[in-house]
Structures are given as structure tokens and as C-alpha cells.
Design a protein around this motif. Structure first.
Motif, PDB file in Angstrom:
ATOM      1  N   GLN A 288      -4.662  58.943  75.248  1.00 55.86           N
ATOM      2  CA  GLN A 288      -4.531  58.012  74.123  1.00 55.86           C
ATOM      3  C   GLN A 288      -5.549  56.883  74.279  1.00 55.86           C
ATOM      4  O   GLN A 288      -5.643  56.281  75.359  1.00 55.86           O
ATOM      5  CB  GLN A 288      -3.106  57.447  74.061  1.00 55.86           C
ATOM      6  N   TYR A 289      -6.290  56.651  73.235  1.00 56.28           N
ATOM      7  CA  TYR A 289      -7.256  55.537  73.186  1.00 56.28           C
ATOM      8  C   TYR A 289      -6.569  54.255  73.641  1.00 56.28           C
ATOM      9  O   TYR A 289      -5.502  53.914  73.143  1.00 56.28           O
ATOM     10  CB  TYR A 289      -7.736  55.413  71.740  1.00 56.28           C
ATOM     11  N   GLY A 290      -7.149  53.550  74.581  1.00 58.57           N
ATOM     12  CA  GLY A 290      -6.587  52.268  75.026  1.00 58.57           C
ATOM     13  C   GLY A 290      -5.530  52.396  76.105  1.00 58.57           C
ATOM     14  O   GLY A 290      -4.850  51.417  76.428  1.00 58.57           O
ATOM     15  N   GLN A 291      -5.392  53.582  76.692  1.00 60.58           N
ATOM     16  CA  GLN A 291      -4.308  53.782  77.671  1.00 60.58           C
ATOM     17  C   GLN A 291      -4.764  54.593  78.886  1.00 60.58           C
ATOM     18  O   GLN A 291      -4.016  55.458  79.344  1.00 60.58           O
ATOM     19  CB  GLN A 291      -3.137  54.518  77.017  1.00 60.58           C
TER      20      GLN A 291
ATOM     21  N   ASP B 241      -1.755  48.076  77.559  1.00 64.68           N
ATOM     22  CA  ASP B 241      -2.797  48.764  76.800  1.00 64.68           C
ATOM     23  C   ASP B 241      -4.050  47.906  76.633  1.00 64.68           C
ATOM     24  O   ASP B 241      -3.962  46.707  76.315  1.00 64.68           O
ATOM     25  CB  ASP B 241      -2.292  49.118  75.392  1.00 64.68           C
TER      26      ASP B 241
ATOM     27  N   SER C 109       5.123  61.577  78.990  1.00 68.53           N
ATOM     28  CA  SER C 109       4.735  61.100  77.658  1.00 68.53           C
ATOM     29  C   SER C 109       3.746  62.061  77.012  1.00 68.53           C
ATOM     30  O   SER C 109       2.929  62.686  77.693  1.00 68.53           O
ATOM     31  CB  SER C 109       4.075  59.727  77.762  1.00 68.53           C
TER      32      SER C 109
ATOM     33  N   TYR D  95       6.203  59.388  70.036  1.00 65.69           N
ATOM     34  CA  TYR D  95       6.394  57.979  69.674  1.00 65.69           C
ATOM     35  C   TYR D  95       7.841  57.780  69.206  1.00 65.69           C
ATOM     36  O   TYR D  95       8.264  58.336  68.195  1.00 65.69           O
ATOM     37  CB  TYR D  95       5.369  57.560  68.617  1.00 65.69           C
TER      38      TYR D  95
ATOM     39  N   TYR E 152      -1.934  54.174  81.499  1.00 74.95           N
ATOM     40  CA  TYR E 152      -0.656  54.801  81.133  1.00 74.95           C
ATOM     41  C   TYR E 152      -0.791  56.331  81.077  1.00 74.95           C
ATOM     42  O   TYR E 152       0.059  57.066  81.591  1.00 74.95           O
ATOM     43  CB  TYR E 152      -0.231  54.236  79.785  1.00 74.95           C
TER      44      TYR E 152
ATOM     45  N   VAL F 205       2.892  48.170  69.449  1.00 72.43           N
ATOM     46  CA  VAL F 205       1.589  48.703  69.015  1.00 72.43           C
ATOM     47  C   VAL F 205       1.232  48.027  67.686  1.00 72.43           C
ATOM     48  O   VAL F 205       2.088  47.893  66.800  1.00 72.43           O
ATOM     49  CB  VAL F 205       1.670  50.245  68.826  1.00 72.43           C
ATOM     50  N   PRO F 206      -0.025  47.583  67.536  1.00 73.73           N
ATOM     51  CA  PRO F 206      -0.409  46.923  66.281  1.00 73.73           C
ATOM     52  C   PRO F 206      -0.030  47.783  65.060  1.00 73.73           C
ATOM     53  O   PRO F 206      -0.215  49.000  65.080  1.00 73.73           O
ATOM     54  CB  PRO F 206      -1.929  46.786  66.406  1.00 73.73           C
TER      55      PRO F 206
ATOM     56  N   ARG G  22     -11.904  46.208  78.532  1.00 75.36           N
ATOM     57  CA  ARG G  22     -11.078  45.020  78.798  1.00 75.36           C
ATOM     58  C   ARG G  22     -10.015  45.233  79.877  1.00 75.36           C
ATOM     59  O   ARG G  22      -9.355  44.282  80.280  1.00 75.36           O
ATOM     60  CB  ARG G  22     -10.341  44.619  77.513  1.00 75.36           C
TER      61      ARG G  22
HETATM   62  N1  CAA Z   1      -9.750  56.544  68.248  1.00 79.06           N
HETATM   63  C1  CAA Z   1     -10.991  56.081  68.018  1.00 79.06           C
HETATM   64  N2  CAA Z   1     -11.270  54.787  67.825  1.00 79.06           N
HETATM   65  C2  CAA Z   1     -10.229  53.941  67.871  1.00 79.06           C
HETATM   66  C3  CAA Z   1      -8.901  54.369  68.096  1.00 79.06           C
HETATM   67  C4  CAA Z   1      -8.701  55.732  68.270  1.00 79.06           C
HETATM   68  N3  CAA Z   1      -7.483  56.227  68.492  1.00 79.06           N
HETATM   69  N4  CAA Z   1      -8.111  53.289  68.090  1.00 79.06           N
HETATM   70  C5  CAA Z   1      -8.896  52.220  67.864  1.00 79.06           C
HETATM   71  N5  CAA Z   1     -10.188  52.619  67.728  1.00 79.06           N
HETATM   72  C6  CAA Z   1     -11.333  51.805  67.439  1.00 79.06           C
HETATM   73  C7  CAA Z   1     -11.056  50.865  66.278  1.00 79.06           C
HETATM   74  O1  CAA Z   1     -11.263  51.538  65.067  1.00 79.06           O
HETATM   75  C8  CAA Z   1     -12.049  49.770  66.534  1.00 79.06           C
HETATM   76  O2  CAA Z   1     -13.314  50.172  66.122  1.00 79.06           O
HETATM   77  P1  CAA Z   1     -14.228  49.144  65.277  1.00 79.06           P
HETATM   78  O3  CAA Z   1     -14.391  47.956  66.154  1.00 79.06           O
HETATM   79  O4  CAA Z   1     -15.465  49.945  65.053  1.00 79.06           O
HETATM   80  O5  CAA Z   1     -13.444  48.864  64.026  1.00 79.06           O
HETATM   81  C9  CAA Z   1     -12.121  49.682  68.050  1.00 79.06           C
HETATM   82  O6  CAA Z   1     -11.612  50.947  68.524  1.00 79.06           O
HETATM   83  C10 CAA Z   1     -11.261  48.579  68.619  1.00 79.06           C
HETATM   84  O7  CAA Z   1      -9.907  48.747  68.124  1.00 79.06           O
HETATM   85  P2  CAA Z   1      -8.917  47.541  68.060  1.00 79.06           P
HETATM   86  O8  CAA Z   1      -9.357  46.555  67.019  1.00 79.06           O
HETATM   87  O9  CAA Z   1      -7.521  48.069  67.929  1.00 79.06           O
HETATM   88  O10 CAA Z   1      -9.189  46.909  69.507  1.00 79.06           O
HETATM   89  P3  CAA Z   1      -8.299  45.984  70.360  1.00 79.06           P
HETATM   90  O11 CAA Z   1      -9.099  45.683  71.574  1.00 79.06           O
HETATM   91  O12 CAA Z   1      -7.729  44.878  69.562  1.00 79.06           O
HETATM   92  O13 CAA Z   1      -7.063  46.931  70.765  1.00 79.06           O
HETATM   93  C11 CAA Z   1      -5.906  48.703  71.741  1.00 79.06           C
HETATM   94  C12 CAA Z   1      -7.279  48.128  71.443  1.00 79.06           C
HETATM   95  C13 CAA Z   1      -5.153  47.779  72.673  1.00 79.06           C
HETATM   96  C14 CAA Z   1      -6.142  50.026  72.453  1.00 79.06           C
HETATM   97  C15 CAA Z   1      -5.120  48.893  70.421  1.00 79.06           C
HETATM   98  O14 CAA Z   1      -5.853  49.700  69.561  1.00 79.06           O
HETATM   99  C16 CAA Z   1      -3.786  49.555  70.673  1.00 79.06           C
HETATM  100  O15 CAA Z   1      -2.825  48.935  71.082  1.00 79.06           O
HETATM  101  N6  CAA Z   1      -3.686  50.877  70.397  1.00 79.06           N
HETATM  102  C17 CAA Z   1      -2.444  51.635  70.540  1.00 79.06           C
HETATM  103  C18 CAA Z   1      -2.390  52.287  71.870  1.00 79.06           C
HETATM  104  C19 CAA Z   1      -1.116  53.118  71.894  1.00 79.06           C
HETATM  105  O16 CAA Z   1      -0.935  54.070  71.139  1.00 79.06           O
HETATM  106  N7  CAA Z   1      -0.202  52.778  72.779  1.00 79.06           N
HETATM  107  C20 CAA Z   1       1.035  53.480  72.823  1.00 79.06           C
HETATM  108  C21 CAA Z   1       2.106  52.532  73.274  1.00 79.06           C
HETATM  109  S1  CAA Z   1       3.711  53.262  73.159  1.00 79.06           S
HETATM  110  C22 CAA Z   1       3.743  54.338  74.400  1.00 79.06           C
HETATM  111  O17 CAA Z   1       2.892  54.415  75.213  1.00 79.06           O
HETATM  112  C23 CAA Z   1       4.960  55.219  74.473  1.00 79.06           C
HETATM  113  C24 CAA Z   1       4.606  56.642  74.561  1.00 79.06           C
HETATM  114  O18 CAA Z   1       4.733  57.218  75.663  1.00 79.06           O
HETATM  115  C25 CAA Z   1       4.159  57.357  73.368  1.00 79.06           C
END
Ligand code: CAA
Length: 240
Positions: free
Chosen positions: A141-144, A88, A134, A179, A147, A188-189, A93
């Protein structure tokens, strides 16, 4: 004779629950894994289910792996494409390597494994293939981007292959988990996860066994008219 089932990523998390459910349904199960030798050994010691090491993103390794399973357990009638990884990061990045790894394992693995069992299934006129997609492939999903693209691809792969297998007695279906309480979701954080759980109508993470139950249903002998479908198991988080 017991049906032989291969579950990729079958020694941990959702895959472990699937291996156990299919074993309990009377199948002879081969649990594939890629990396974690210790977890695989513990799993086999605990369950008696054999584990087999190969990388699903390696097409030749999949062919060799299926050959070995078939020599030891018999022809493979059931395939569960469960193996999956996350890398993710936001687009800013995400490197090309993070993109490639996720596409190659999560989506490429489905092709490689289906390819390895397809001729056998069509020849015997029976097969059950279940691909684990999924909620994030359905809804994004934000950050994916990697995936979500791979999992969304799995849903298209399922519908296309279902059409090809239908006349040969092979069903191909997908499950779209939400999830689930596994190591992948635990990574996930915490603050992000809390916000996600708050949006799940059922009010909690899912359990691996709740996905396995769906897989067992789709793999049943009497499930021959269910093909090309996607079963969402997500606590109501995404309905479509
Ligand atoms: N929508 C809008 N904005 C979002 C957001 C969202 N969903 N999530 C984060 N942001 C914003 C934050 O608020 C932040 O904004 P500010 O800087 O203005 O505060 C900015 O984006 C950066 O967020 P982070 O501090 O979290 O940034 P990071 O670079 O440290 O991490 C990330 C980014 C890696 C994507 C992290 O947010 C993360 O891991 N998110 C979860 C992703 C996720 O749900 N993964 C699922 C894994 S499990 C799976 O995949 C199984 C399945 O099938 C369900």
C-alpha cells in the motif's frame, strides 16, 4: 472448563469484536491493551471482560502479562495477535522511528506473545493462535512500507510457526482483513479513503464483527486440521 483466550489490542476496534465473539463462544477472555485506559475501563464495564495493560512490543512485559492472566483465569489455550498501529508516510517522509515502532508492535508483538504462551501450549498439546495480518501485507500500500512489511512478515511468521506447532496440537493461522470500519481506517484522509472504497467489489468497508467471525471459526475445537492458512476477509478487494 472454559478455554482461556488472550486478545491483544482487545478492547477497541477489531480486537473488541474478537473479544466479544470468543466470550460468546464460551471462552474466558483476557483483553490486552497498551495505552487507552479510559476506553479499556469502559470496555470492561460494558462487557464484563477483564482488560490487562501491557505493551506487546516489550518481551518481558508480555511474559509478565501472561503470568498474571494465567494466575487469574487459568492456562492460555488461545492467542489472538491483533494489536497493531499505523505510522503512514511515503518513504520520503518516513523516519526510522516510524519504521521501528510499526515493526516492533505489529510484528515483534507476535513473537513476544507467541513466545510467552508457547511452552504452555506445547506442554498441554493444544493451542490456537490467530495472527491478524492485512490486505496491505499481501498487496502493499502506498505510504505504508513499514506496515506492509510488518503485516507481510506476520504471514510468513504464521506459516513457519504452524509447522512447528502441528505435532503439538497447536494451529497457527492468519486473517488478512481488508479495510474495516474502525478508528484506524477513519484516520485515512477522506479523499484517499473514498478512492479505496471505490475499489472494493462489495462496495463498502468491512465490519469488525466480520473479522471476529473468522477468528472464532479458526479457534474452534473442531478446527484442528486448519493450520498455516490465511483467510482473506476483504470484500473482494484482493484475491489470491
Ligand atoms: N498510488 C499512487 N499515487 C498515490 C497514491 C497511490 N495509492 N496515493 C497517493 N498518491 C499520490 C498523490 O496523488 C499525490 O500525488 P500528487 O502530489 O502528484 O498529487 C502524492 O502521492 C502525495 O499524496 P498525498 O497528498 O496523500 O501525500 P501525503 O504526504 O499528504 O500523504 C499518505 C501520504 C500518508 C501515504 C496518505 O496518502 C495516506 O494516508 N494514504 C493512505 C494509506 C493507507 O491506505 N493506509 C491504510 C491505513 S488502515 C490500515 O492499514 C488497516 C488495514 O490493514 C487495511
Amino acid at each position: 472448563m472454559a478455554r482461556v483466550a488472550v486478545v491483544t489490542g482487545g478492547t477497541r476496534g477489531i480486537g473488541e469484536a474478537i473479544s466479544l465473539a470468543l466470550r460468546d463462544a464460551g471462552m474466558s477472555v483476557a483483553a490486552n491493551y497498551a495505552g487507552n485506559e479510559q476506553k479499556a475501563r469502559e470496555f470492561t464495564d460494558r462487557t464484563g471482560i477483564r482488560s490487562y495493560k501491557w505493551d506487546v512490543s516489550d518481551c518481558e512485559a508480555c511474559q509478565a502479562g501472561i503470568k498474571q492472566v494465567e494466575a487469574e483465569l487459568g492456562p492460555v489455550d488461545v492467542l489472538v495477535n491483533n494489536a497493531g498501529i499505523t505510522r503512514d508516510a511515503t518513504m520520503k517522509r518516513m523516519t526510522r522511528q516510524m519504521w521501528d515502532e510499526v515493526i516492533d508492535v505489529n510484528l515483534g508483538g507476535c513473537y513476544n506473545m507467541a513466545k510467552a504462551v508457547w511452552d504452555g501450549m506445547t506442554g498441554r498439546k493444544f493451542g490456537r493462535i490467530v495472527n491478524i495480518g492485512s490486505i496491505n501485507g499481501q498487496a502493499g500500500q502506498y505510504g505504508q512500507v513499514n506496515y506492509a512489511a510488518a503485516k507481510s512478515g506476520i504471514h510468513g511468521f504464521t506459516k513457519a510457526l504452524a509447522q512447528e506447532g502441528a505435532r503439538a496440537g497447536i494451529t497457527v493461522n492468519a486473517i488478512a482483513p481488508g479495510y474495516i470500519d474502525t478508528e484506524m481506517v477513519a484516520a485515512v484522509p477522506e479523499d484517499v479513503l473514498q478512492k479505496i472504497v471505490a475499489r472494493i467489489p462489495v462496495g463498502r468497508l468491512g465490519r469488525a464483527e466480520e473479522i471476529a467471525r473468522g477468528v472464532e471459526f479458526l479457534c474452534g475445537e473442531n478446527a484442528g486440521f486448519i493450520t498455516g492458512s490465511t483467510l482473506s476477509i476483504n470484500g473482494g478487494q484482493h484475491m489470491y
